[in-house]
Motif scaffolding. Structure first.
Motif, PDB file in Angstrom:
ATOM      1  N   UNK A   1     -17.860 -65.619  33.439  1.00 49.75           N
ATOM      2  CA  UNK A   1     -18.228 -64.335  32.838  1.00 49.75           C
ATOM      3  C   UNK A   1     -17.002 -63.689  32.197  1.00 49.75           C
ATOM      4  N   UNK A   2     -17.170 -63.183  30.990  1.00 55.25           N
ATOM      5  CA  UNK A   2     -16.062 -62.581  30.273  1.00 55.25           C
ATOM      6  C   UNK A   2     -15.618 -61.295  30.950  1.00 55.25           C
ATOM      7  N   UNK A   3     -14.299 -61.030  30.908  1.00 50.01           N
ATOM      8  CA  UNK A   3     -13.775 -59.792  31.466  1.00 50.01           C
ATOM      9  C   UNK A   3     -13.916 -58.637  30.481  1.00 50.01           C
ATOM     10  N   UNK A   4     -14.431 -58.939  29.279  1.00 48.08           N
ATOM     11  CA  UNK A   4     -14.534 -57.924  28.242  1.00 48.08           C
ATOM     12  C   UNK A   4     -15.961 -57.415  28.108  1.00 48.08           C
ATOM     13  N   UNK A   5     -16.059 -56.168  27.654  1.00 48.83           N
ATOM     14  CA  UNK A   5     -17.371 -55.563  27.416  1.00 48.83           C
ATOM     15  C   UNK A   5     -17.854 -55.915  26.007  1.00 48.83           C
ATOM     16  N   UNK A   6     -19.161 -55.908  25.848  1.00 49.55           N
ATOM     17  CA  UNK A   6     -19.737 -56.101  24.520  1.00 49.55           C
ATOM     18  C   UNK A   6     -19.677 -54.784  23.756  1.00 49.55           C
ATOM     19  N   UNK A   7     -19.698 -54.894  22.454  1.00 48.76           N
ATOM     20  CA  UNK A   7     -19.715 -53.696  21.616  1.00 48.76           C
ATOM     21  C   UNK A   7     -21.090 -53.040  21.712  1.00 48.76           C
ATOM     22  N   UNK A   8     -21.115 -51.780  22.030  1.00 46.55           N
ATOM     23  CA  UNK A   8     -22.374 -51.041  22.168  1.00 46.55           C
ATOM     24  C   UNK A   8     -22.674 -50.257  20.892  1.00 46.55           C
ATOM     25  N   UNK A   9     -23.940 -49.845  20.704  1.00 50.94           N
ATOM     26  CA  UNK A   9     -24.264 -48.986  19.553  1.00 50.94           C
ATOM     27  C   UNK A   9     -23.439 -47.700  19.551  1.00 50.94           C
ATOM     28  N   UNK A  10     -23.168 -47.174  20.730  1.00 48.96           N
ATOM     29  CA  UNK A  10     -22.381 -45.938  20.822  1.00 48.96           C
ATOM     30  C   UNK A  10     -20.955 -46.173  20.327  1.00 48.96           C
ATOM     31  N   UNK A  11     -20.367 -47.320  20.706  1.00 49.65           N
ATOM     32  CA  UNK A  11     -19.018 -47.623  20.240  1.00 49.65           C
ATOM     33  C   UNK A  11     -19.003 -47.830  18.728  1.00 49.65           C
ATOM     34  N   UNK A  12     -20.020 -48.489  18.206  1.00 48.53           N
ATOM     35  CA  UNK A  12     -20.088 -48.690  16.748  1.00 48.53           C
ATOM     36  C   UNK A  12     -20.085 -47.349  16.024  1.00 48.53           C
ATOM     37  N   UNK A  13     -20.857 -46.404  16.523  1.00 46.68           N
ATOM     38  CA  UNK A  13     -20.893 -45.086  15.880  1.00 46.68           C
ATOM     39  C   UNK A  13     -19.529 -44.395  15.973  1.00 46.68           C
ATOM     40  N   UNK A  14     -18.862 -44.560  17.099  1.00 47.35           N
ATOM     41  CA  UNK A  14     -17.537 -43.959  17.251  1.00 47.35           C
ATOM     42  C   UNK A  14     -16.526 -44.615  16.304  1.00 47.35           C
ATOM     43  N   UNK A  15     -16.640 -45.935  16.128  1.00 42.52           N
ATOM     44  CA  UNK A  15     -15.758 -46.632  15.193  1.00 42.52           C
ATOM     45  C   UNK A  15     -16.017 -46.186  13.756  1.00 42.52           C
ATOM     46  N   UNK A  16     -17.282 -45.976  13.431  1.00 41.14           N
ATOM     47  CA  UNK A  16     -17.619 -45.516  12.080  1.00 41.14           C
ATOM     48  C   UNK A  16     -17.085 -44.108  11.831  1.00 41.14           C
ATOM     49  N   UNK A  17     -17.041 -43.311  12.863  1.00 41.04           N
ATOM     50  CA  UNK A  17     -16.476 -41.967  12.718  1.00 41.04           C
ATOM     51  C   UNK A  17     -14.960 -42.025  12.591  1.00 41.04           C
ATOM     52  N   UNK A  18     -14.345 -43.013  13.270  1.00 40.82           N
ATOM     53  CA  UNK A  18     -12.886 -43.145  13.227  1.00 40.82           C
ATOM     54  C   UNK A  18     -12.402 -43.742  11.905  1.00 40.82           C
ATOM     55  N   UNK A  19     -13.208 -44.630  11.326  1.00 36.14           N
ATOM     56  CA  UNK A  19     -12.834 -45.294  10.069  1.00 36.14           C
ATOM     57  C   UNK A  19     -14.039 -45.258   9.118  1.00 36.14           C
ATOM     58  N   UNK A  20     -14.407 -44.085   8.638  1.00 40.62           N
ATOM     59  CA  UNK A  20     -15.631 -43.932   7.846  1.00 40.62           C
ATOM     60  C   UNK A  20     -15.632 -44.787   6.583  1.00 40.62           C
ATOM     61  N   UNK A  21     -16.704 -45.552   6.429  1.00 43.23           N
ATOM     62  CA  UNK A  21     -16.866 -46.397   5.260  1.00 43.23           C
ATOM     63  C   UNK A  21     -16.148 -47.724   5.335  1.00 43.23           C
ATOM     64  N   UNK A  22     -15.489 -47.986   6.452  1.00 42.45           N
ATOM     65  CA  UNK A  22     -14.679 -49.197   6.552  1.00 42.45           C
ATOM     66  C   UNK A  22     -15.131 -50.106   7.684  1.00 42.45           C
ATOM     67  N   UNK A  23     -16.345 -49.913   8.176  1.00 39.53           N
ATOM     68  CA  UNK A  23     -16.842 -50.665   9.333  1.00 39.53           C
ATOM     69  C   UNK A  23     -18.038 -51.515   8.924  1.00 39.53           C
ATOM     70  N   UNK A  24     -18.004 -52.813   9.272  1.00 39.02           N
ATOM     71  CA  UNK A  24     -19.117 -53.726   9.019  1.00 39.02           C
ATOM     72  C   UNK A  24     -19.615 -54.284  10.348  1.00 39.02           C
ATOM     73  N   UNK A  25     -20.932 -54.474  10.434  1.00 39.44           N
ATOM     74  CA  UNK A  25     -21.548 -54.929  11.682  1.00 39.44           C
ATOM     75  C   UNK A  25     -22.588 -56.001  11.365  1.00 39.44           C
ATOM     76  N   UNK A  26     -22.723 -56.972  12.290  1.00 41.93           N
ATOM     77  CA  UNK A  26     -23.801 -57.948  12.207  1.00 41.93           C
ATOM     78  C   UNK A  26     -23.832 -58.711  10.897  1.00 41.93           C
ATOM     79  N   UNK A  27     -24.998 -58.710  10.256  1.00 43.02           N
ATOM     80  CA  UNK A  27     -25.201 -59.471   9.023  1.00 43.02           C
ATOM     81  C   UNK A  27     -24.376 -58.996   7.847  1.00 43.02           C
ATOM     82  N   UNK A  28     -23.787 -57.825   7.950  1.00 45.92           N
ATOM     83  CA  UNK A  28     -22.944 -57.319   6.862  1.00 45.92           C
ATOM     84  C   UNK A  28     -21.529 -57.875   6.897  1.00 45.92           C
ATOM     85  N   UNK A  29     -21.192 -58.614   7.966  1.00 51.28           N
ATOM     86  CA  UNK A  29     -19.841 -59.161   8.103  1.00 51.28           C
ATOM     87  C   UNK A  29     -19.722 -60.438   7.286  1.00 51.28           C
TER      88      UNK A  29
END
Length: 473
Positions: A1-29
């Motif tokens: 089992x990985x010692x790392x957490x998966x990226x959550x929807x909440x974290x994605x939103x926080x990342x988008x707020x931290x770097x607006x317009x510069x975040x890609x997720x899922x099929x957009x990568x």
């Protein structure tokens, strides 16, 4: 089992707020973010890509990911060759390629301040327009400077001017905790505590994210000329190198190459530059030598002395590339070796060992001898002036599993021989994910423990580029 957490929807939103317009997720990568230039070390799609545009955005992303125990993989142009920028444990790829501004020149102190995503080629051309030379010259001209510093890439001019480390005066780094630190200064000497600056150089994105660099420049040489030296065999070619190095002529670059790799490169470029025969003898090896100087008379004298040395050492002939086009054609063939190999090879792996210059001949002879034990082809070339050799394992008909098995055995023997001769397993490509076990075998458990301890001090939660260099999961 990985010692790392998966990226959550909440974290994605926080990342988008931290770097607006510069975040890609899922099929957009973009799929390019799943690998580097040596995909045999694995492909892995990140969960998120952040293409940061400032130190502050990088700091905000690091702080969030550290708090959520999500791995972050710093990435420049993705031109690495050891799997160092691949998200093998998922998480966030943090790209610096949009941080691509040349910020300022300090002509009195002869330094330039740049963002980490500036391409080597762009700085080289811009510095030349200012009358300066940035000496580090890795083969991949469209790598980022941050990536070059992270692997301490040296390149072809290292024989005279040194590696990238020698030109890093200062940097801005974001630590895994999100803290911003400034290391070094625009001075040529320091004796001020541990050199955290030099610790960061070559750390391959495992200790911090480089966002800005202050780099040393030198005055551009007024004259540059190249020689193409022809040999009937590789042994005479390589044996010439120590003689040139002892001559006091100070070549700017000194490369050796065999006939087969030159033909492959010329076919890829669609242009023939290197003669294949001379007065009835086949040319099977070449030296490509560049000298620089203050004036044409100085270079003429250097060329005469160099020609005398190589001809006495067994060279068939010396060709002088004394026009911009001839120099461009000669170095274009050398610079496209990797691209030519990639274009003609289905399965590919490589190593970039470095050995003492006087052991190059012994090492190449050893490699050519053991190559007969394997089903793949071995193609070698390298920086003869500093002992950094590039050895490629190539196959178009082997099964992947068998290729990997045989390559692992080949590299174990190749690295052991390099170590025996007083060398190292990498001169400029780094360790990344693909060479970690070989590094451990070379340096031993005490050195690995020290490196792991340094990693833990910088990165307590072990989130930054995990599984690379010294930290094996």
């Amino acid at each position: 089992m990985s010692q790392y957490e998966k990226v959550t929807p909440e974290l994605i939103e926080a990342l988008k707020a931290a770097a607006p317009g510069h975040v890609s997720v899922g099929g957009d990568i973009n799929e390019d973010f799943s690998h580097d230039e040596m995909p045999i070390y694995g492909k892995a799609m990140p969960e998120v890509v952040v293409e940061a545009t400032s130190t502050e955005e990088v700091a905000a992303v690091m702080k969030l990911c550290n708090e959520h125990h999500v791995p972050v993989i710093p990435r420049g142009a993705g031109t690495g060759l050891t799997g160092g920028a691949v998200a093998i444990h998922g998480g966030v790829v943090l790209s610096t390629t949009k941080m691509n501004k040349i910020l300022s020149y300090d002509t009195e102190n002869m330094v330039v301040r740049v963002q980490a995503g500036v391409l080597l080629n762009d700085l080289a051309e811009d510095a030349a327009r200012q009358g300066f030379l940035y000496p580090p010259d890795p083969g991949e001209k469209f790598a980022t400077l941050g990536g070059n510093v992270s692997t301490n890439a040296g390149g072809m001019r290292a024989v005279k001017y040194g590696a990238t480390r020698d030109y890093v005066r200062a940097m801005t780094v974001v630590l895994p905790t999100g803290e911003i630190v400034h290391l070094g200064a625009s001075v040529s000497k320091t004796s001020s505590g541990y050199s955290l600056l030099n610790l960061m150089v070559g750390s391959e994105g495992t200790l911090g994210v480089i966002t800005e660099l202050t780099l040393k420049l030198i005055p551009a040489p007024k004259e540059v000329i190249s020689l193409v030296v022809l040999y009937e065999n590789l042994e005479d070619c390589i044996a010439t190198v120590p003689k040139l190095m002892r001559s006091g002529l100070q070549p700017q670059a000194l490369e050796f190459m065999e006939r087969e790799i030159v033909r492959l490169s010329e076919a890829y470029l669609g242009k023939s530059t290197f003669p294949q025969t001379f007065e009835g003898s086949d040319v099977n090896a070449y030296l490509l030598v560049t000298f620089d100087g203050d004036n044409e008379d100085q270079l003429t004298e250097i060329i005469e002395q160099a020609s005398e040395i190589v001809l006495e050492a067994g060279a068939l002939d010396v060709l002088v590339a004394d026009t911009p086009q001839l120099k461009k054609d000669a170095w274009a063939a050398r610079s496209t070796f990797l691209e030519a190999i990639e274009a003609n090879t289905k399965l590919l792996d490589e190593s970039d060992v470095v050995v003492p210059v006087n052991e190059i001949a012994n090492y190449v002879k050893f490699i050519n001898t053991i190559a007969a034990d394997y089903d793949f082809e071995v193609k070698s070339f390298g920086h003869a002036g500093d002992g950094n050799l590039h050895i490629y394992n190539c196959s178009n008909d082997m099964e992947l599993e068998e290729f990997e098995r045989q390559v692992a055995d080949f590299m174990k023997r190749a690295y052991a021989k390099a170590t025996e001769l007083g060398g190292q397993i990498s001169g400029e490509h780094g360790i990344g994910h693909g060479k970690l076990d070989y590094l451990a075998q070379m340096v031993g458990p005490v050195n690995m423990r020290l490196m792991e301890g340094i990693k833990q001090v910088f990165d307590p939660n072990m989130i930054l580029n995990p599984g690379k260099v010294c930290y094996k999961l």
